[in-house]
Design a protein around this motif. Sequence first.
Motif, mmCIF file in Angstrom:
data_model
loop_
_atom_site.group_PDB
_atom_site.id
_atom_site.type_symbol
_atom_site.label_atom_id
_atom_site.label_comp_id
_atom_site.label_asym_id
_atom_site.label_seq_id
_atom_site.Cartn_x
_atom_site.Cartn_y
_atom_site.Cartn_z
ATOM 1 N N PRO A 4 0.822 -1.202 0.000
ATOM 2 C CA PRO A 4 0.000 0.000 0.000
ATOM 3 C C PRO A 4 0.857 1.252 0.000
ATOM 4 C CG PRO A 4 -0.021 -1.045 2.151
ATOM 5 C CD PRO A 4 0.729 -1.950 1.243
ATOM 6 N N PRO A 5 0.325 2.331 -0.557
ATOM 7 C CA PRO A 5 1.060 3.589 -0.570
ATOM 8 C C PRO A 5 1.203 4.132 0.849
ATOM 9 C CG PRO A 5 -1.176 3.899 -1.408
ATOM 10 C CD PRO A 5 -0.984 2.446 -1.208
ATOM 11 N N CYS A 8 -0.144 0.059 6.262
ATOM 12 C CA CYS A 8 -1.340 -0.721 6.583
ATOM 13 C C CYS A 8 -1.690 -0.500 8.040
ATOM 14 C CB CYS A 8 -0.996 -2.183 6.344
ATOM 15 S SG CYS A 8 -2.095 -3.327 7.141
ATOM 16 N N PRO A 96 -11.261 4.409 1.374
ATOM 17 C CA PRO A 96 -11.294 3.857 0.005
ATOM 18 C C PRO A 96 -9.948 3.240 -0.379
ATOM 19 C CG PRO A 96 -12.359 6.008 0.074
ATOM 20 C CD PRO A 96 -11.751 5.789 1.431
ATOM 21 N N SER A 97 -8.846 3.862 0.037
ATOM 22 C CA SER A 97 -7.530 3.312 -0.260
ATOM 23 C C SER A 97 -7.336 1.954 0.421
ATOM 24 C CB SER A 97 -6.444 4.295 0.179
ATOM 25 O OG SER A 97 -5.203 3.669 0.221
ATOM 26 N N ARG A 99 -9.691 -0.132 1.054
ATOM 27 C CA ARG A 99 -10.496 -1.123 0.327
ATOM 28 C C ARG A 99 -9.816 -1.525 -0.976
ATOM 29 N NH1 ARG A 99 -14.897 1.795 2.514
ATOM 30 N NH2 ARG A 99 -15.049 3.064 0.634
ATOM 31 N N LEU A 100 -9.133 -0.555 -1.603
ATOM 32 C CA LEU A 100 -8.396 -0.882 -2.824
ATOM 33 C C LEU A 100 -7.271 -1.863 -2.518
ATOM 34 C CD1 LEU A 100 -7.363 -0.561 -5.720
ATOM 35 C CD2 LEU A 100 -6.260 1.563 -5.023
ATOM 36 N N TRP A 101 -6.485 -1.567 -1.489
ATOM 37 C CA TRP A 101 -5.269 -2.359 -1.249
ATOM 38 C C TRP A 101 -5.529 -3.592 -0.402
ATOM 39 C CZ3 TRP A 101 -0.897 -1.391 -3.939
ATOM 40 C CH2 TRP A 101 -0.828 -0.160 -4.598
ATOM 41 N N HIS A 102 -6.518 -3.513 0.481
ATOM 42 C CA HIS A 102 -6.727 -4.617 1.425
ATOM 43 C C HIS A 102 -8.009 -5.384 1.186
ATOM 44 C CE1 HIS A 102 -3.396 -3.136 3.822
ATOM 45 N NE2 HIS A 102 -3.886 -1.940 3.618
ATOM 46 N N GLY A 103 -8.817 -4.940 0.224
ATOM 47 C CA GLY A 103 -10.034 -5.665 -0.084
ATOM 48 C C GLY A 103 -11.147 -5.369 0.895
ATOM 49 N N GLU B 240 -6.790 -10.258 -6.142
ATOM 50 C CA GLU B 240 -7.358 -8.915 -6.321
ATOM 51 C C GLU B 240 -7.236 -8.090 -5.040
ATOM 52 O OE1 GLU B 240 -9.036 -11.550 -5.658
ATOM 53 O OE2 GLU B 240 -10.858 -11.117 -4.516
ATOM 54 N N VAL B 241 -6.960 -8.744 -3.915
ATOM 55 C CA VAL B 241 -6.633 -7.997 -2.699
ATOM 56 C C VAL B 241 -5.126 -7.783 -2.748
ATOM 57 C CG1 VAL B 241 -6.757 -7.947 -0.202
ATOM 58 C CG2 VAL B 241 -8.536 -9.125 -1.502
ATOM 59 N N LEU B 242 -4.723 -6.572 -3.108
ATOM 60 C CA LEU B 242 -3.332 -6.367 -3.521
ATOM 61 C C LEU B 242 -2.360 -6.625 -2.386
ATOM 62 C CD1 LEU B 242 -3.831 -3.242 -5.773
ATOM 63 C CD2 LEU B 242 -3.512 -5.605 -6.468
ATOM 64 N N HIS B 243 -2.782 -6.318 -1.174
ATOM 65 C CA HIS B 243 -1.866 -6.485 -0.043
ATOM 66 C C HIS B 243 -2.439 -7.535 0.891
ATOM 67 C CE1 HIS B 243 1.432 -5.268 2.454
ATOM 68 N NE2 HIS B 243 0.628 -5.159 3.487
ATOM 69 N N TYR B 387 0.632 5.735 -8.380
ATOM 70 C CA TYR B 387 1.306 4.668 -7.637
ATOM 71 C C TYR B 387 2.623 4.249 -8.280
ATOM 72 C CZ TYR B 387 -3.200 4.320 -5.293
ATOM 73 O OH TYR B 387 -4.344 4.593 -4.583
ATOM 74 N N ARG B 389 6.285 4.005 -8.778
ATOM 75 C CA ARG B 389 7.342 4.272 -7.795
ATOM 76 C C ARG B 389 8.652 4.708 -8.428
ATOM 77 N NH1 ARG B 389 4.441 0.431 -4.279
ATOM 78 N NH2 ARG B 389 4.562 1.330 -2.204
ATOM 79 N N VAL B 409 -10.857 -5.717 -8.754
ATOM 80 C CA VAL B 409 -10.958 -5.187 -7.400
ATOM 81 C C VAL B 409 -12.364 -4.618 -7.199
ATOM 82 C CG1 VAL B 409 -10.033 -3.519 -5.744
ATOM 83 C CG2 VAL B 409 -8.526 -4.521 -7.486
ATOM 84 N N ALA B 411 -13.619 -2.675 -5.019
ATOM 85 C CA ALA B 411 -13.653 -1.246 -4.679
ATOM 86 C C ALA B 411 -13.511 -0.373 -5.915
ATOM 87 C CB ALA B 411 -12.552 -0.921 -3.670
ATOM 88 N N ILE B 412 -12.911 -0.909 -6.973
ATOM 89 C CA ILE B 412 -12.776 -0.150 -8.222
ATOM 90 C C ILE B 412 -13.965 -0.428 -9.133
ATOM 91 C CG2 ILE B 412 -11.395 0.126 -10.327
ATOM 92 C CD1 ILE B 412 -8.914 -0.510 -8.648
#
Lengths: 474, 474
Positions: A4-5, A8, A96-97, A99-103, B240-243, B387, B389, B409, B411-412
């Motif tokens: 994540p940016p 967590c 929202p971030s 949910r994007l990164w952690h589902g 799809e859960v990136l982290h 995002y 880097r 994802v 959330a998207i």
Amino acid sequence: MQSPPLSCDRVFLSTVPSNEQSLAQALQQRRQRLAEQMDAPVLLWSGRSSARNFPANTYPFRASSHFLYFAGLPLDNVVIRLEAGRMELFMDDPTPSDRLWHGASFTRDRVAEQIGAAAAYPLYRLKSFAEGVATIPVQDAATRLQQSQLLNRMITPANALQGMDQELARAIVSLRLTHDAAAIGEMRQAAAVTVAAHRAGMQATRTAKTEAQIRAAMESVILSHNMTPAYSSIVTVHGEVLHNDRYHNPLQSGDLLLADVGAETELGWAADVTRTWPVSGQFSSTQRQIYEIVLAAHDVCIEKARSGVEYYDLHQMAATVMAAGLVDVGILRGRAEELVEQDAHTLFFPHGIGHLLGLDVHDMEDLGDLAGYEPGRHRSDRFGWCYLRLHRPLRPGMVVTIEPGFYQVPAILEDPDRRETYRDWVNWERLAEFADVRGIRIEDDVLITEAEPEVLTAALPTHPEAIEAWVSEI
Amino acid sequence: MQSPPLSCDRVFLSTVPSNEQSLAQALQQRRQRLAEQMDAPVLLWSGRSSARNFPANTYPFRASSHFLYFAGLPLDNVVIRLEAGRMELFMDDPTPSDRLWHGASFTRDRVAEQIGAAAAYPLYRLKSFAEGVATIPVQDAATRLQQSQLLNRMITPANALQGMDQELARAIVSLRLTHDAAAIGEMRQAAAVTVAAHRAGMQATRTAKTEAQIRAAMESVILSHNMTPAYSSIVTVHGEVLHNDRYHNPLQSGDLLLADVGAETELGWAADVTRTWPVSGQFSSTQRQIYEIVLAAHDVCIEKARSGVEYYDLHQMAATVMAAGLVDVGILRGRAEELVEQDAHTLFFPHGIGHLLGLDVHDMEDLGDLAGYEPGRHRSDRFGWCYLRLHRPLRPGMVVTIEPGFYQVPAILEDPDRRETYRDWVNWERLAEFADVRGIRIEDDVLITEAEPEVLTAALPTHPEAIEAWVSEI
């Protein structure tokens, strides 16, 4: 690696522990029991992840044990407030971030329901609930700073608490010293996986070439059950290096391998087990003689461990049995009791017989000796005895380790002062014949009851023939 | 568990890295190159262990990467001073207690010799060498406090350095952006072990029932080589859960398993690899179509990656190839370039194409974007692009990851605003046919040269037939 940016800030629980029902009840009972001892409201922080080499690359999060004891779940960046048995939850809903990164993740309300909180608020509301509360400092510095800022006072280190924080610590110690059924259930799971890990380590010895390979086989069992090592594993052919966690030595056929490895459940409960086995599958005669002495000390302590017995006396008993055994094999000279009075056993058994076990592998050691030492008792100044971590009478529901050991530590045995002091008590020539016994420890986890203690790790053999069979059998 | 009465304050190196000779030379060259850019003297701290649940139970120590770059060895609680290419070492000799608990260990003088320090002092001498020095803050708060106290000034966060500290950070970035032979040698070792770990993960899939079992098989390979995971492994059927690092899901035969796992050598150098494979050993038709699209993006980026090429252009190229592929299978509508202009690819590929790799898995990310972004360039405000880097032209000796991915994802894709914006660009009915493709990523580590890039992780297949064969073969 995608990460994540932002760092967590929670563990997302998309599964519910199988014993949620009983867990929720146990948590409620623990909070009620705290309320019986504590008038002031209490805030407990779970803490936050610590950065490893950069902020987004953190160590695996471990929630504060005091938080886990009352809230149950390993939630990152969460605070609970306890007052009169009622619990309030403070956590932020996923952004929202997140949910994007952690589902999809648990909301505050869902967590509140799961852990039995009566009300739930976002973290920014904490300030208005912080008046006159007691707390325990967490381990991570960033959260400790938050604690101090929110309470508007210096937070003293956890091992030197004062005032109401000390009162809270004493109350928590009185609860956590003995374990309820939910806790014991978790510790049984940790013990079972730890037994399997040791079995895998013994089996891996047949083909392994290095300590690292044995460690990998053992921790792999822990990880495959979605548990974590409860502490840095010690897996070494140099057991005399008491805190050896580098795993770099090759295995040689005359070596003993000492493995001190324990699992921790997802909810944070620990096991702590040591076995020592011959790399070749066969103890040498000298190794076996010393192993039997350590085992005798181990067995007598477990046999005697029951409610009302002083743990200190178990330590002394182990020392005496070890001294007697070392007299029998000709390494020490004299009467066992006198040798122990002279601390001669500390030449080979410098550490304590064990410690409390629970959510922490040295349970509540963050509080210094508040948990380990009965009020009014203090650490001895004597070498060896000063390392004893528990000095209380045993009570039903306590879980303690029993872990006698024999080591030839160069820093001890080559110390000129000690060689002079124990010149006549040690047969140094005879000792030299035991050069292939560098370090042996046998450690089990013991639940104290009114009658026979229950060894949680009893499924793992201790007798040398059984150990040899486990190492050798296909 | 036996552990020291005081916290352990160094890693004891009783073995010498096999490439000590060349390591010492490389370290000397790095220090010399720093001296060419930096007039002021420099102090670099290795840092100290962070407590997990109590002070004696620490996370595995990880030395600061900036320290490792110039001093080479993962020494706990050590400081080096660099000036005009000369290095001085500050560390304390082992105490009697250290020798008891940690065994025979390296003395200050031996460490000084090993890392090529011209002089060596105990830590208390540091104060008289601290005048006018630049430094980089470490990750652990206790050491950061020491840094601030010793230099008698506030240490700004590493991602917002000022003055001479910023000058030092820029100089270090200019060195660490491209790797010398010693570094590349380490990264090759990390890559080789990582490839073996992924192979083990694919093989374990035949019998594993849970994500945790696959993770255990993979990390076991890393541990058995006495390396550590360079970051929290991602091993999941919900790519799809990136982290996603919880490992709690069962494996089902229609699932894809996404594994983002990399090893780090004892000296701290990282690998970072992702593969996605079918649990059953066979991609479904829909999974294979999407996999081929991600692979095409991966391959074109690696083909084009060479000195002088803008990394940003690789990202755009990957986005365009992905968009074109998604048009081909009927998920997107329109021309690929136009879709990328509209950010339509970010619906499925929201993250950057990769990042720098070195001592850190996101190399030098502790310094914010100082390493990743060419001076004068800044993060985009646009979703997806923000995002990224790394935004620099590639140069020989850089190692970067190439890691395109496709994810569904929620959330998207369930966001009402996005569904409106992309109403006509996405064939939502067609997309629904790809429900068994939740997340795919393919990631390799690429060494930039003047000509063809070298894929350090090339031994691990990417093509779907080869992946299927590795998963299925006995």
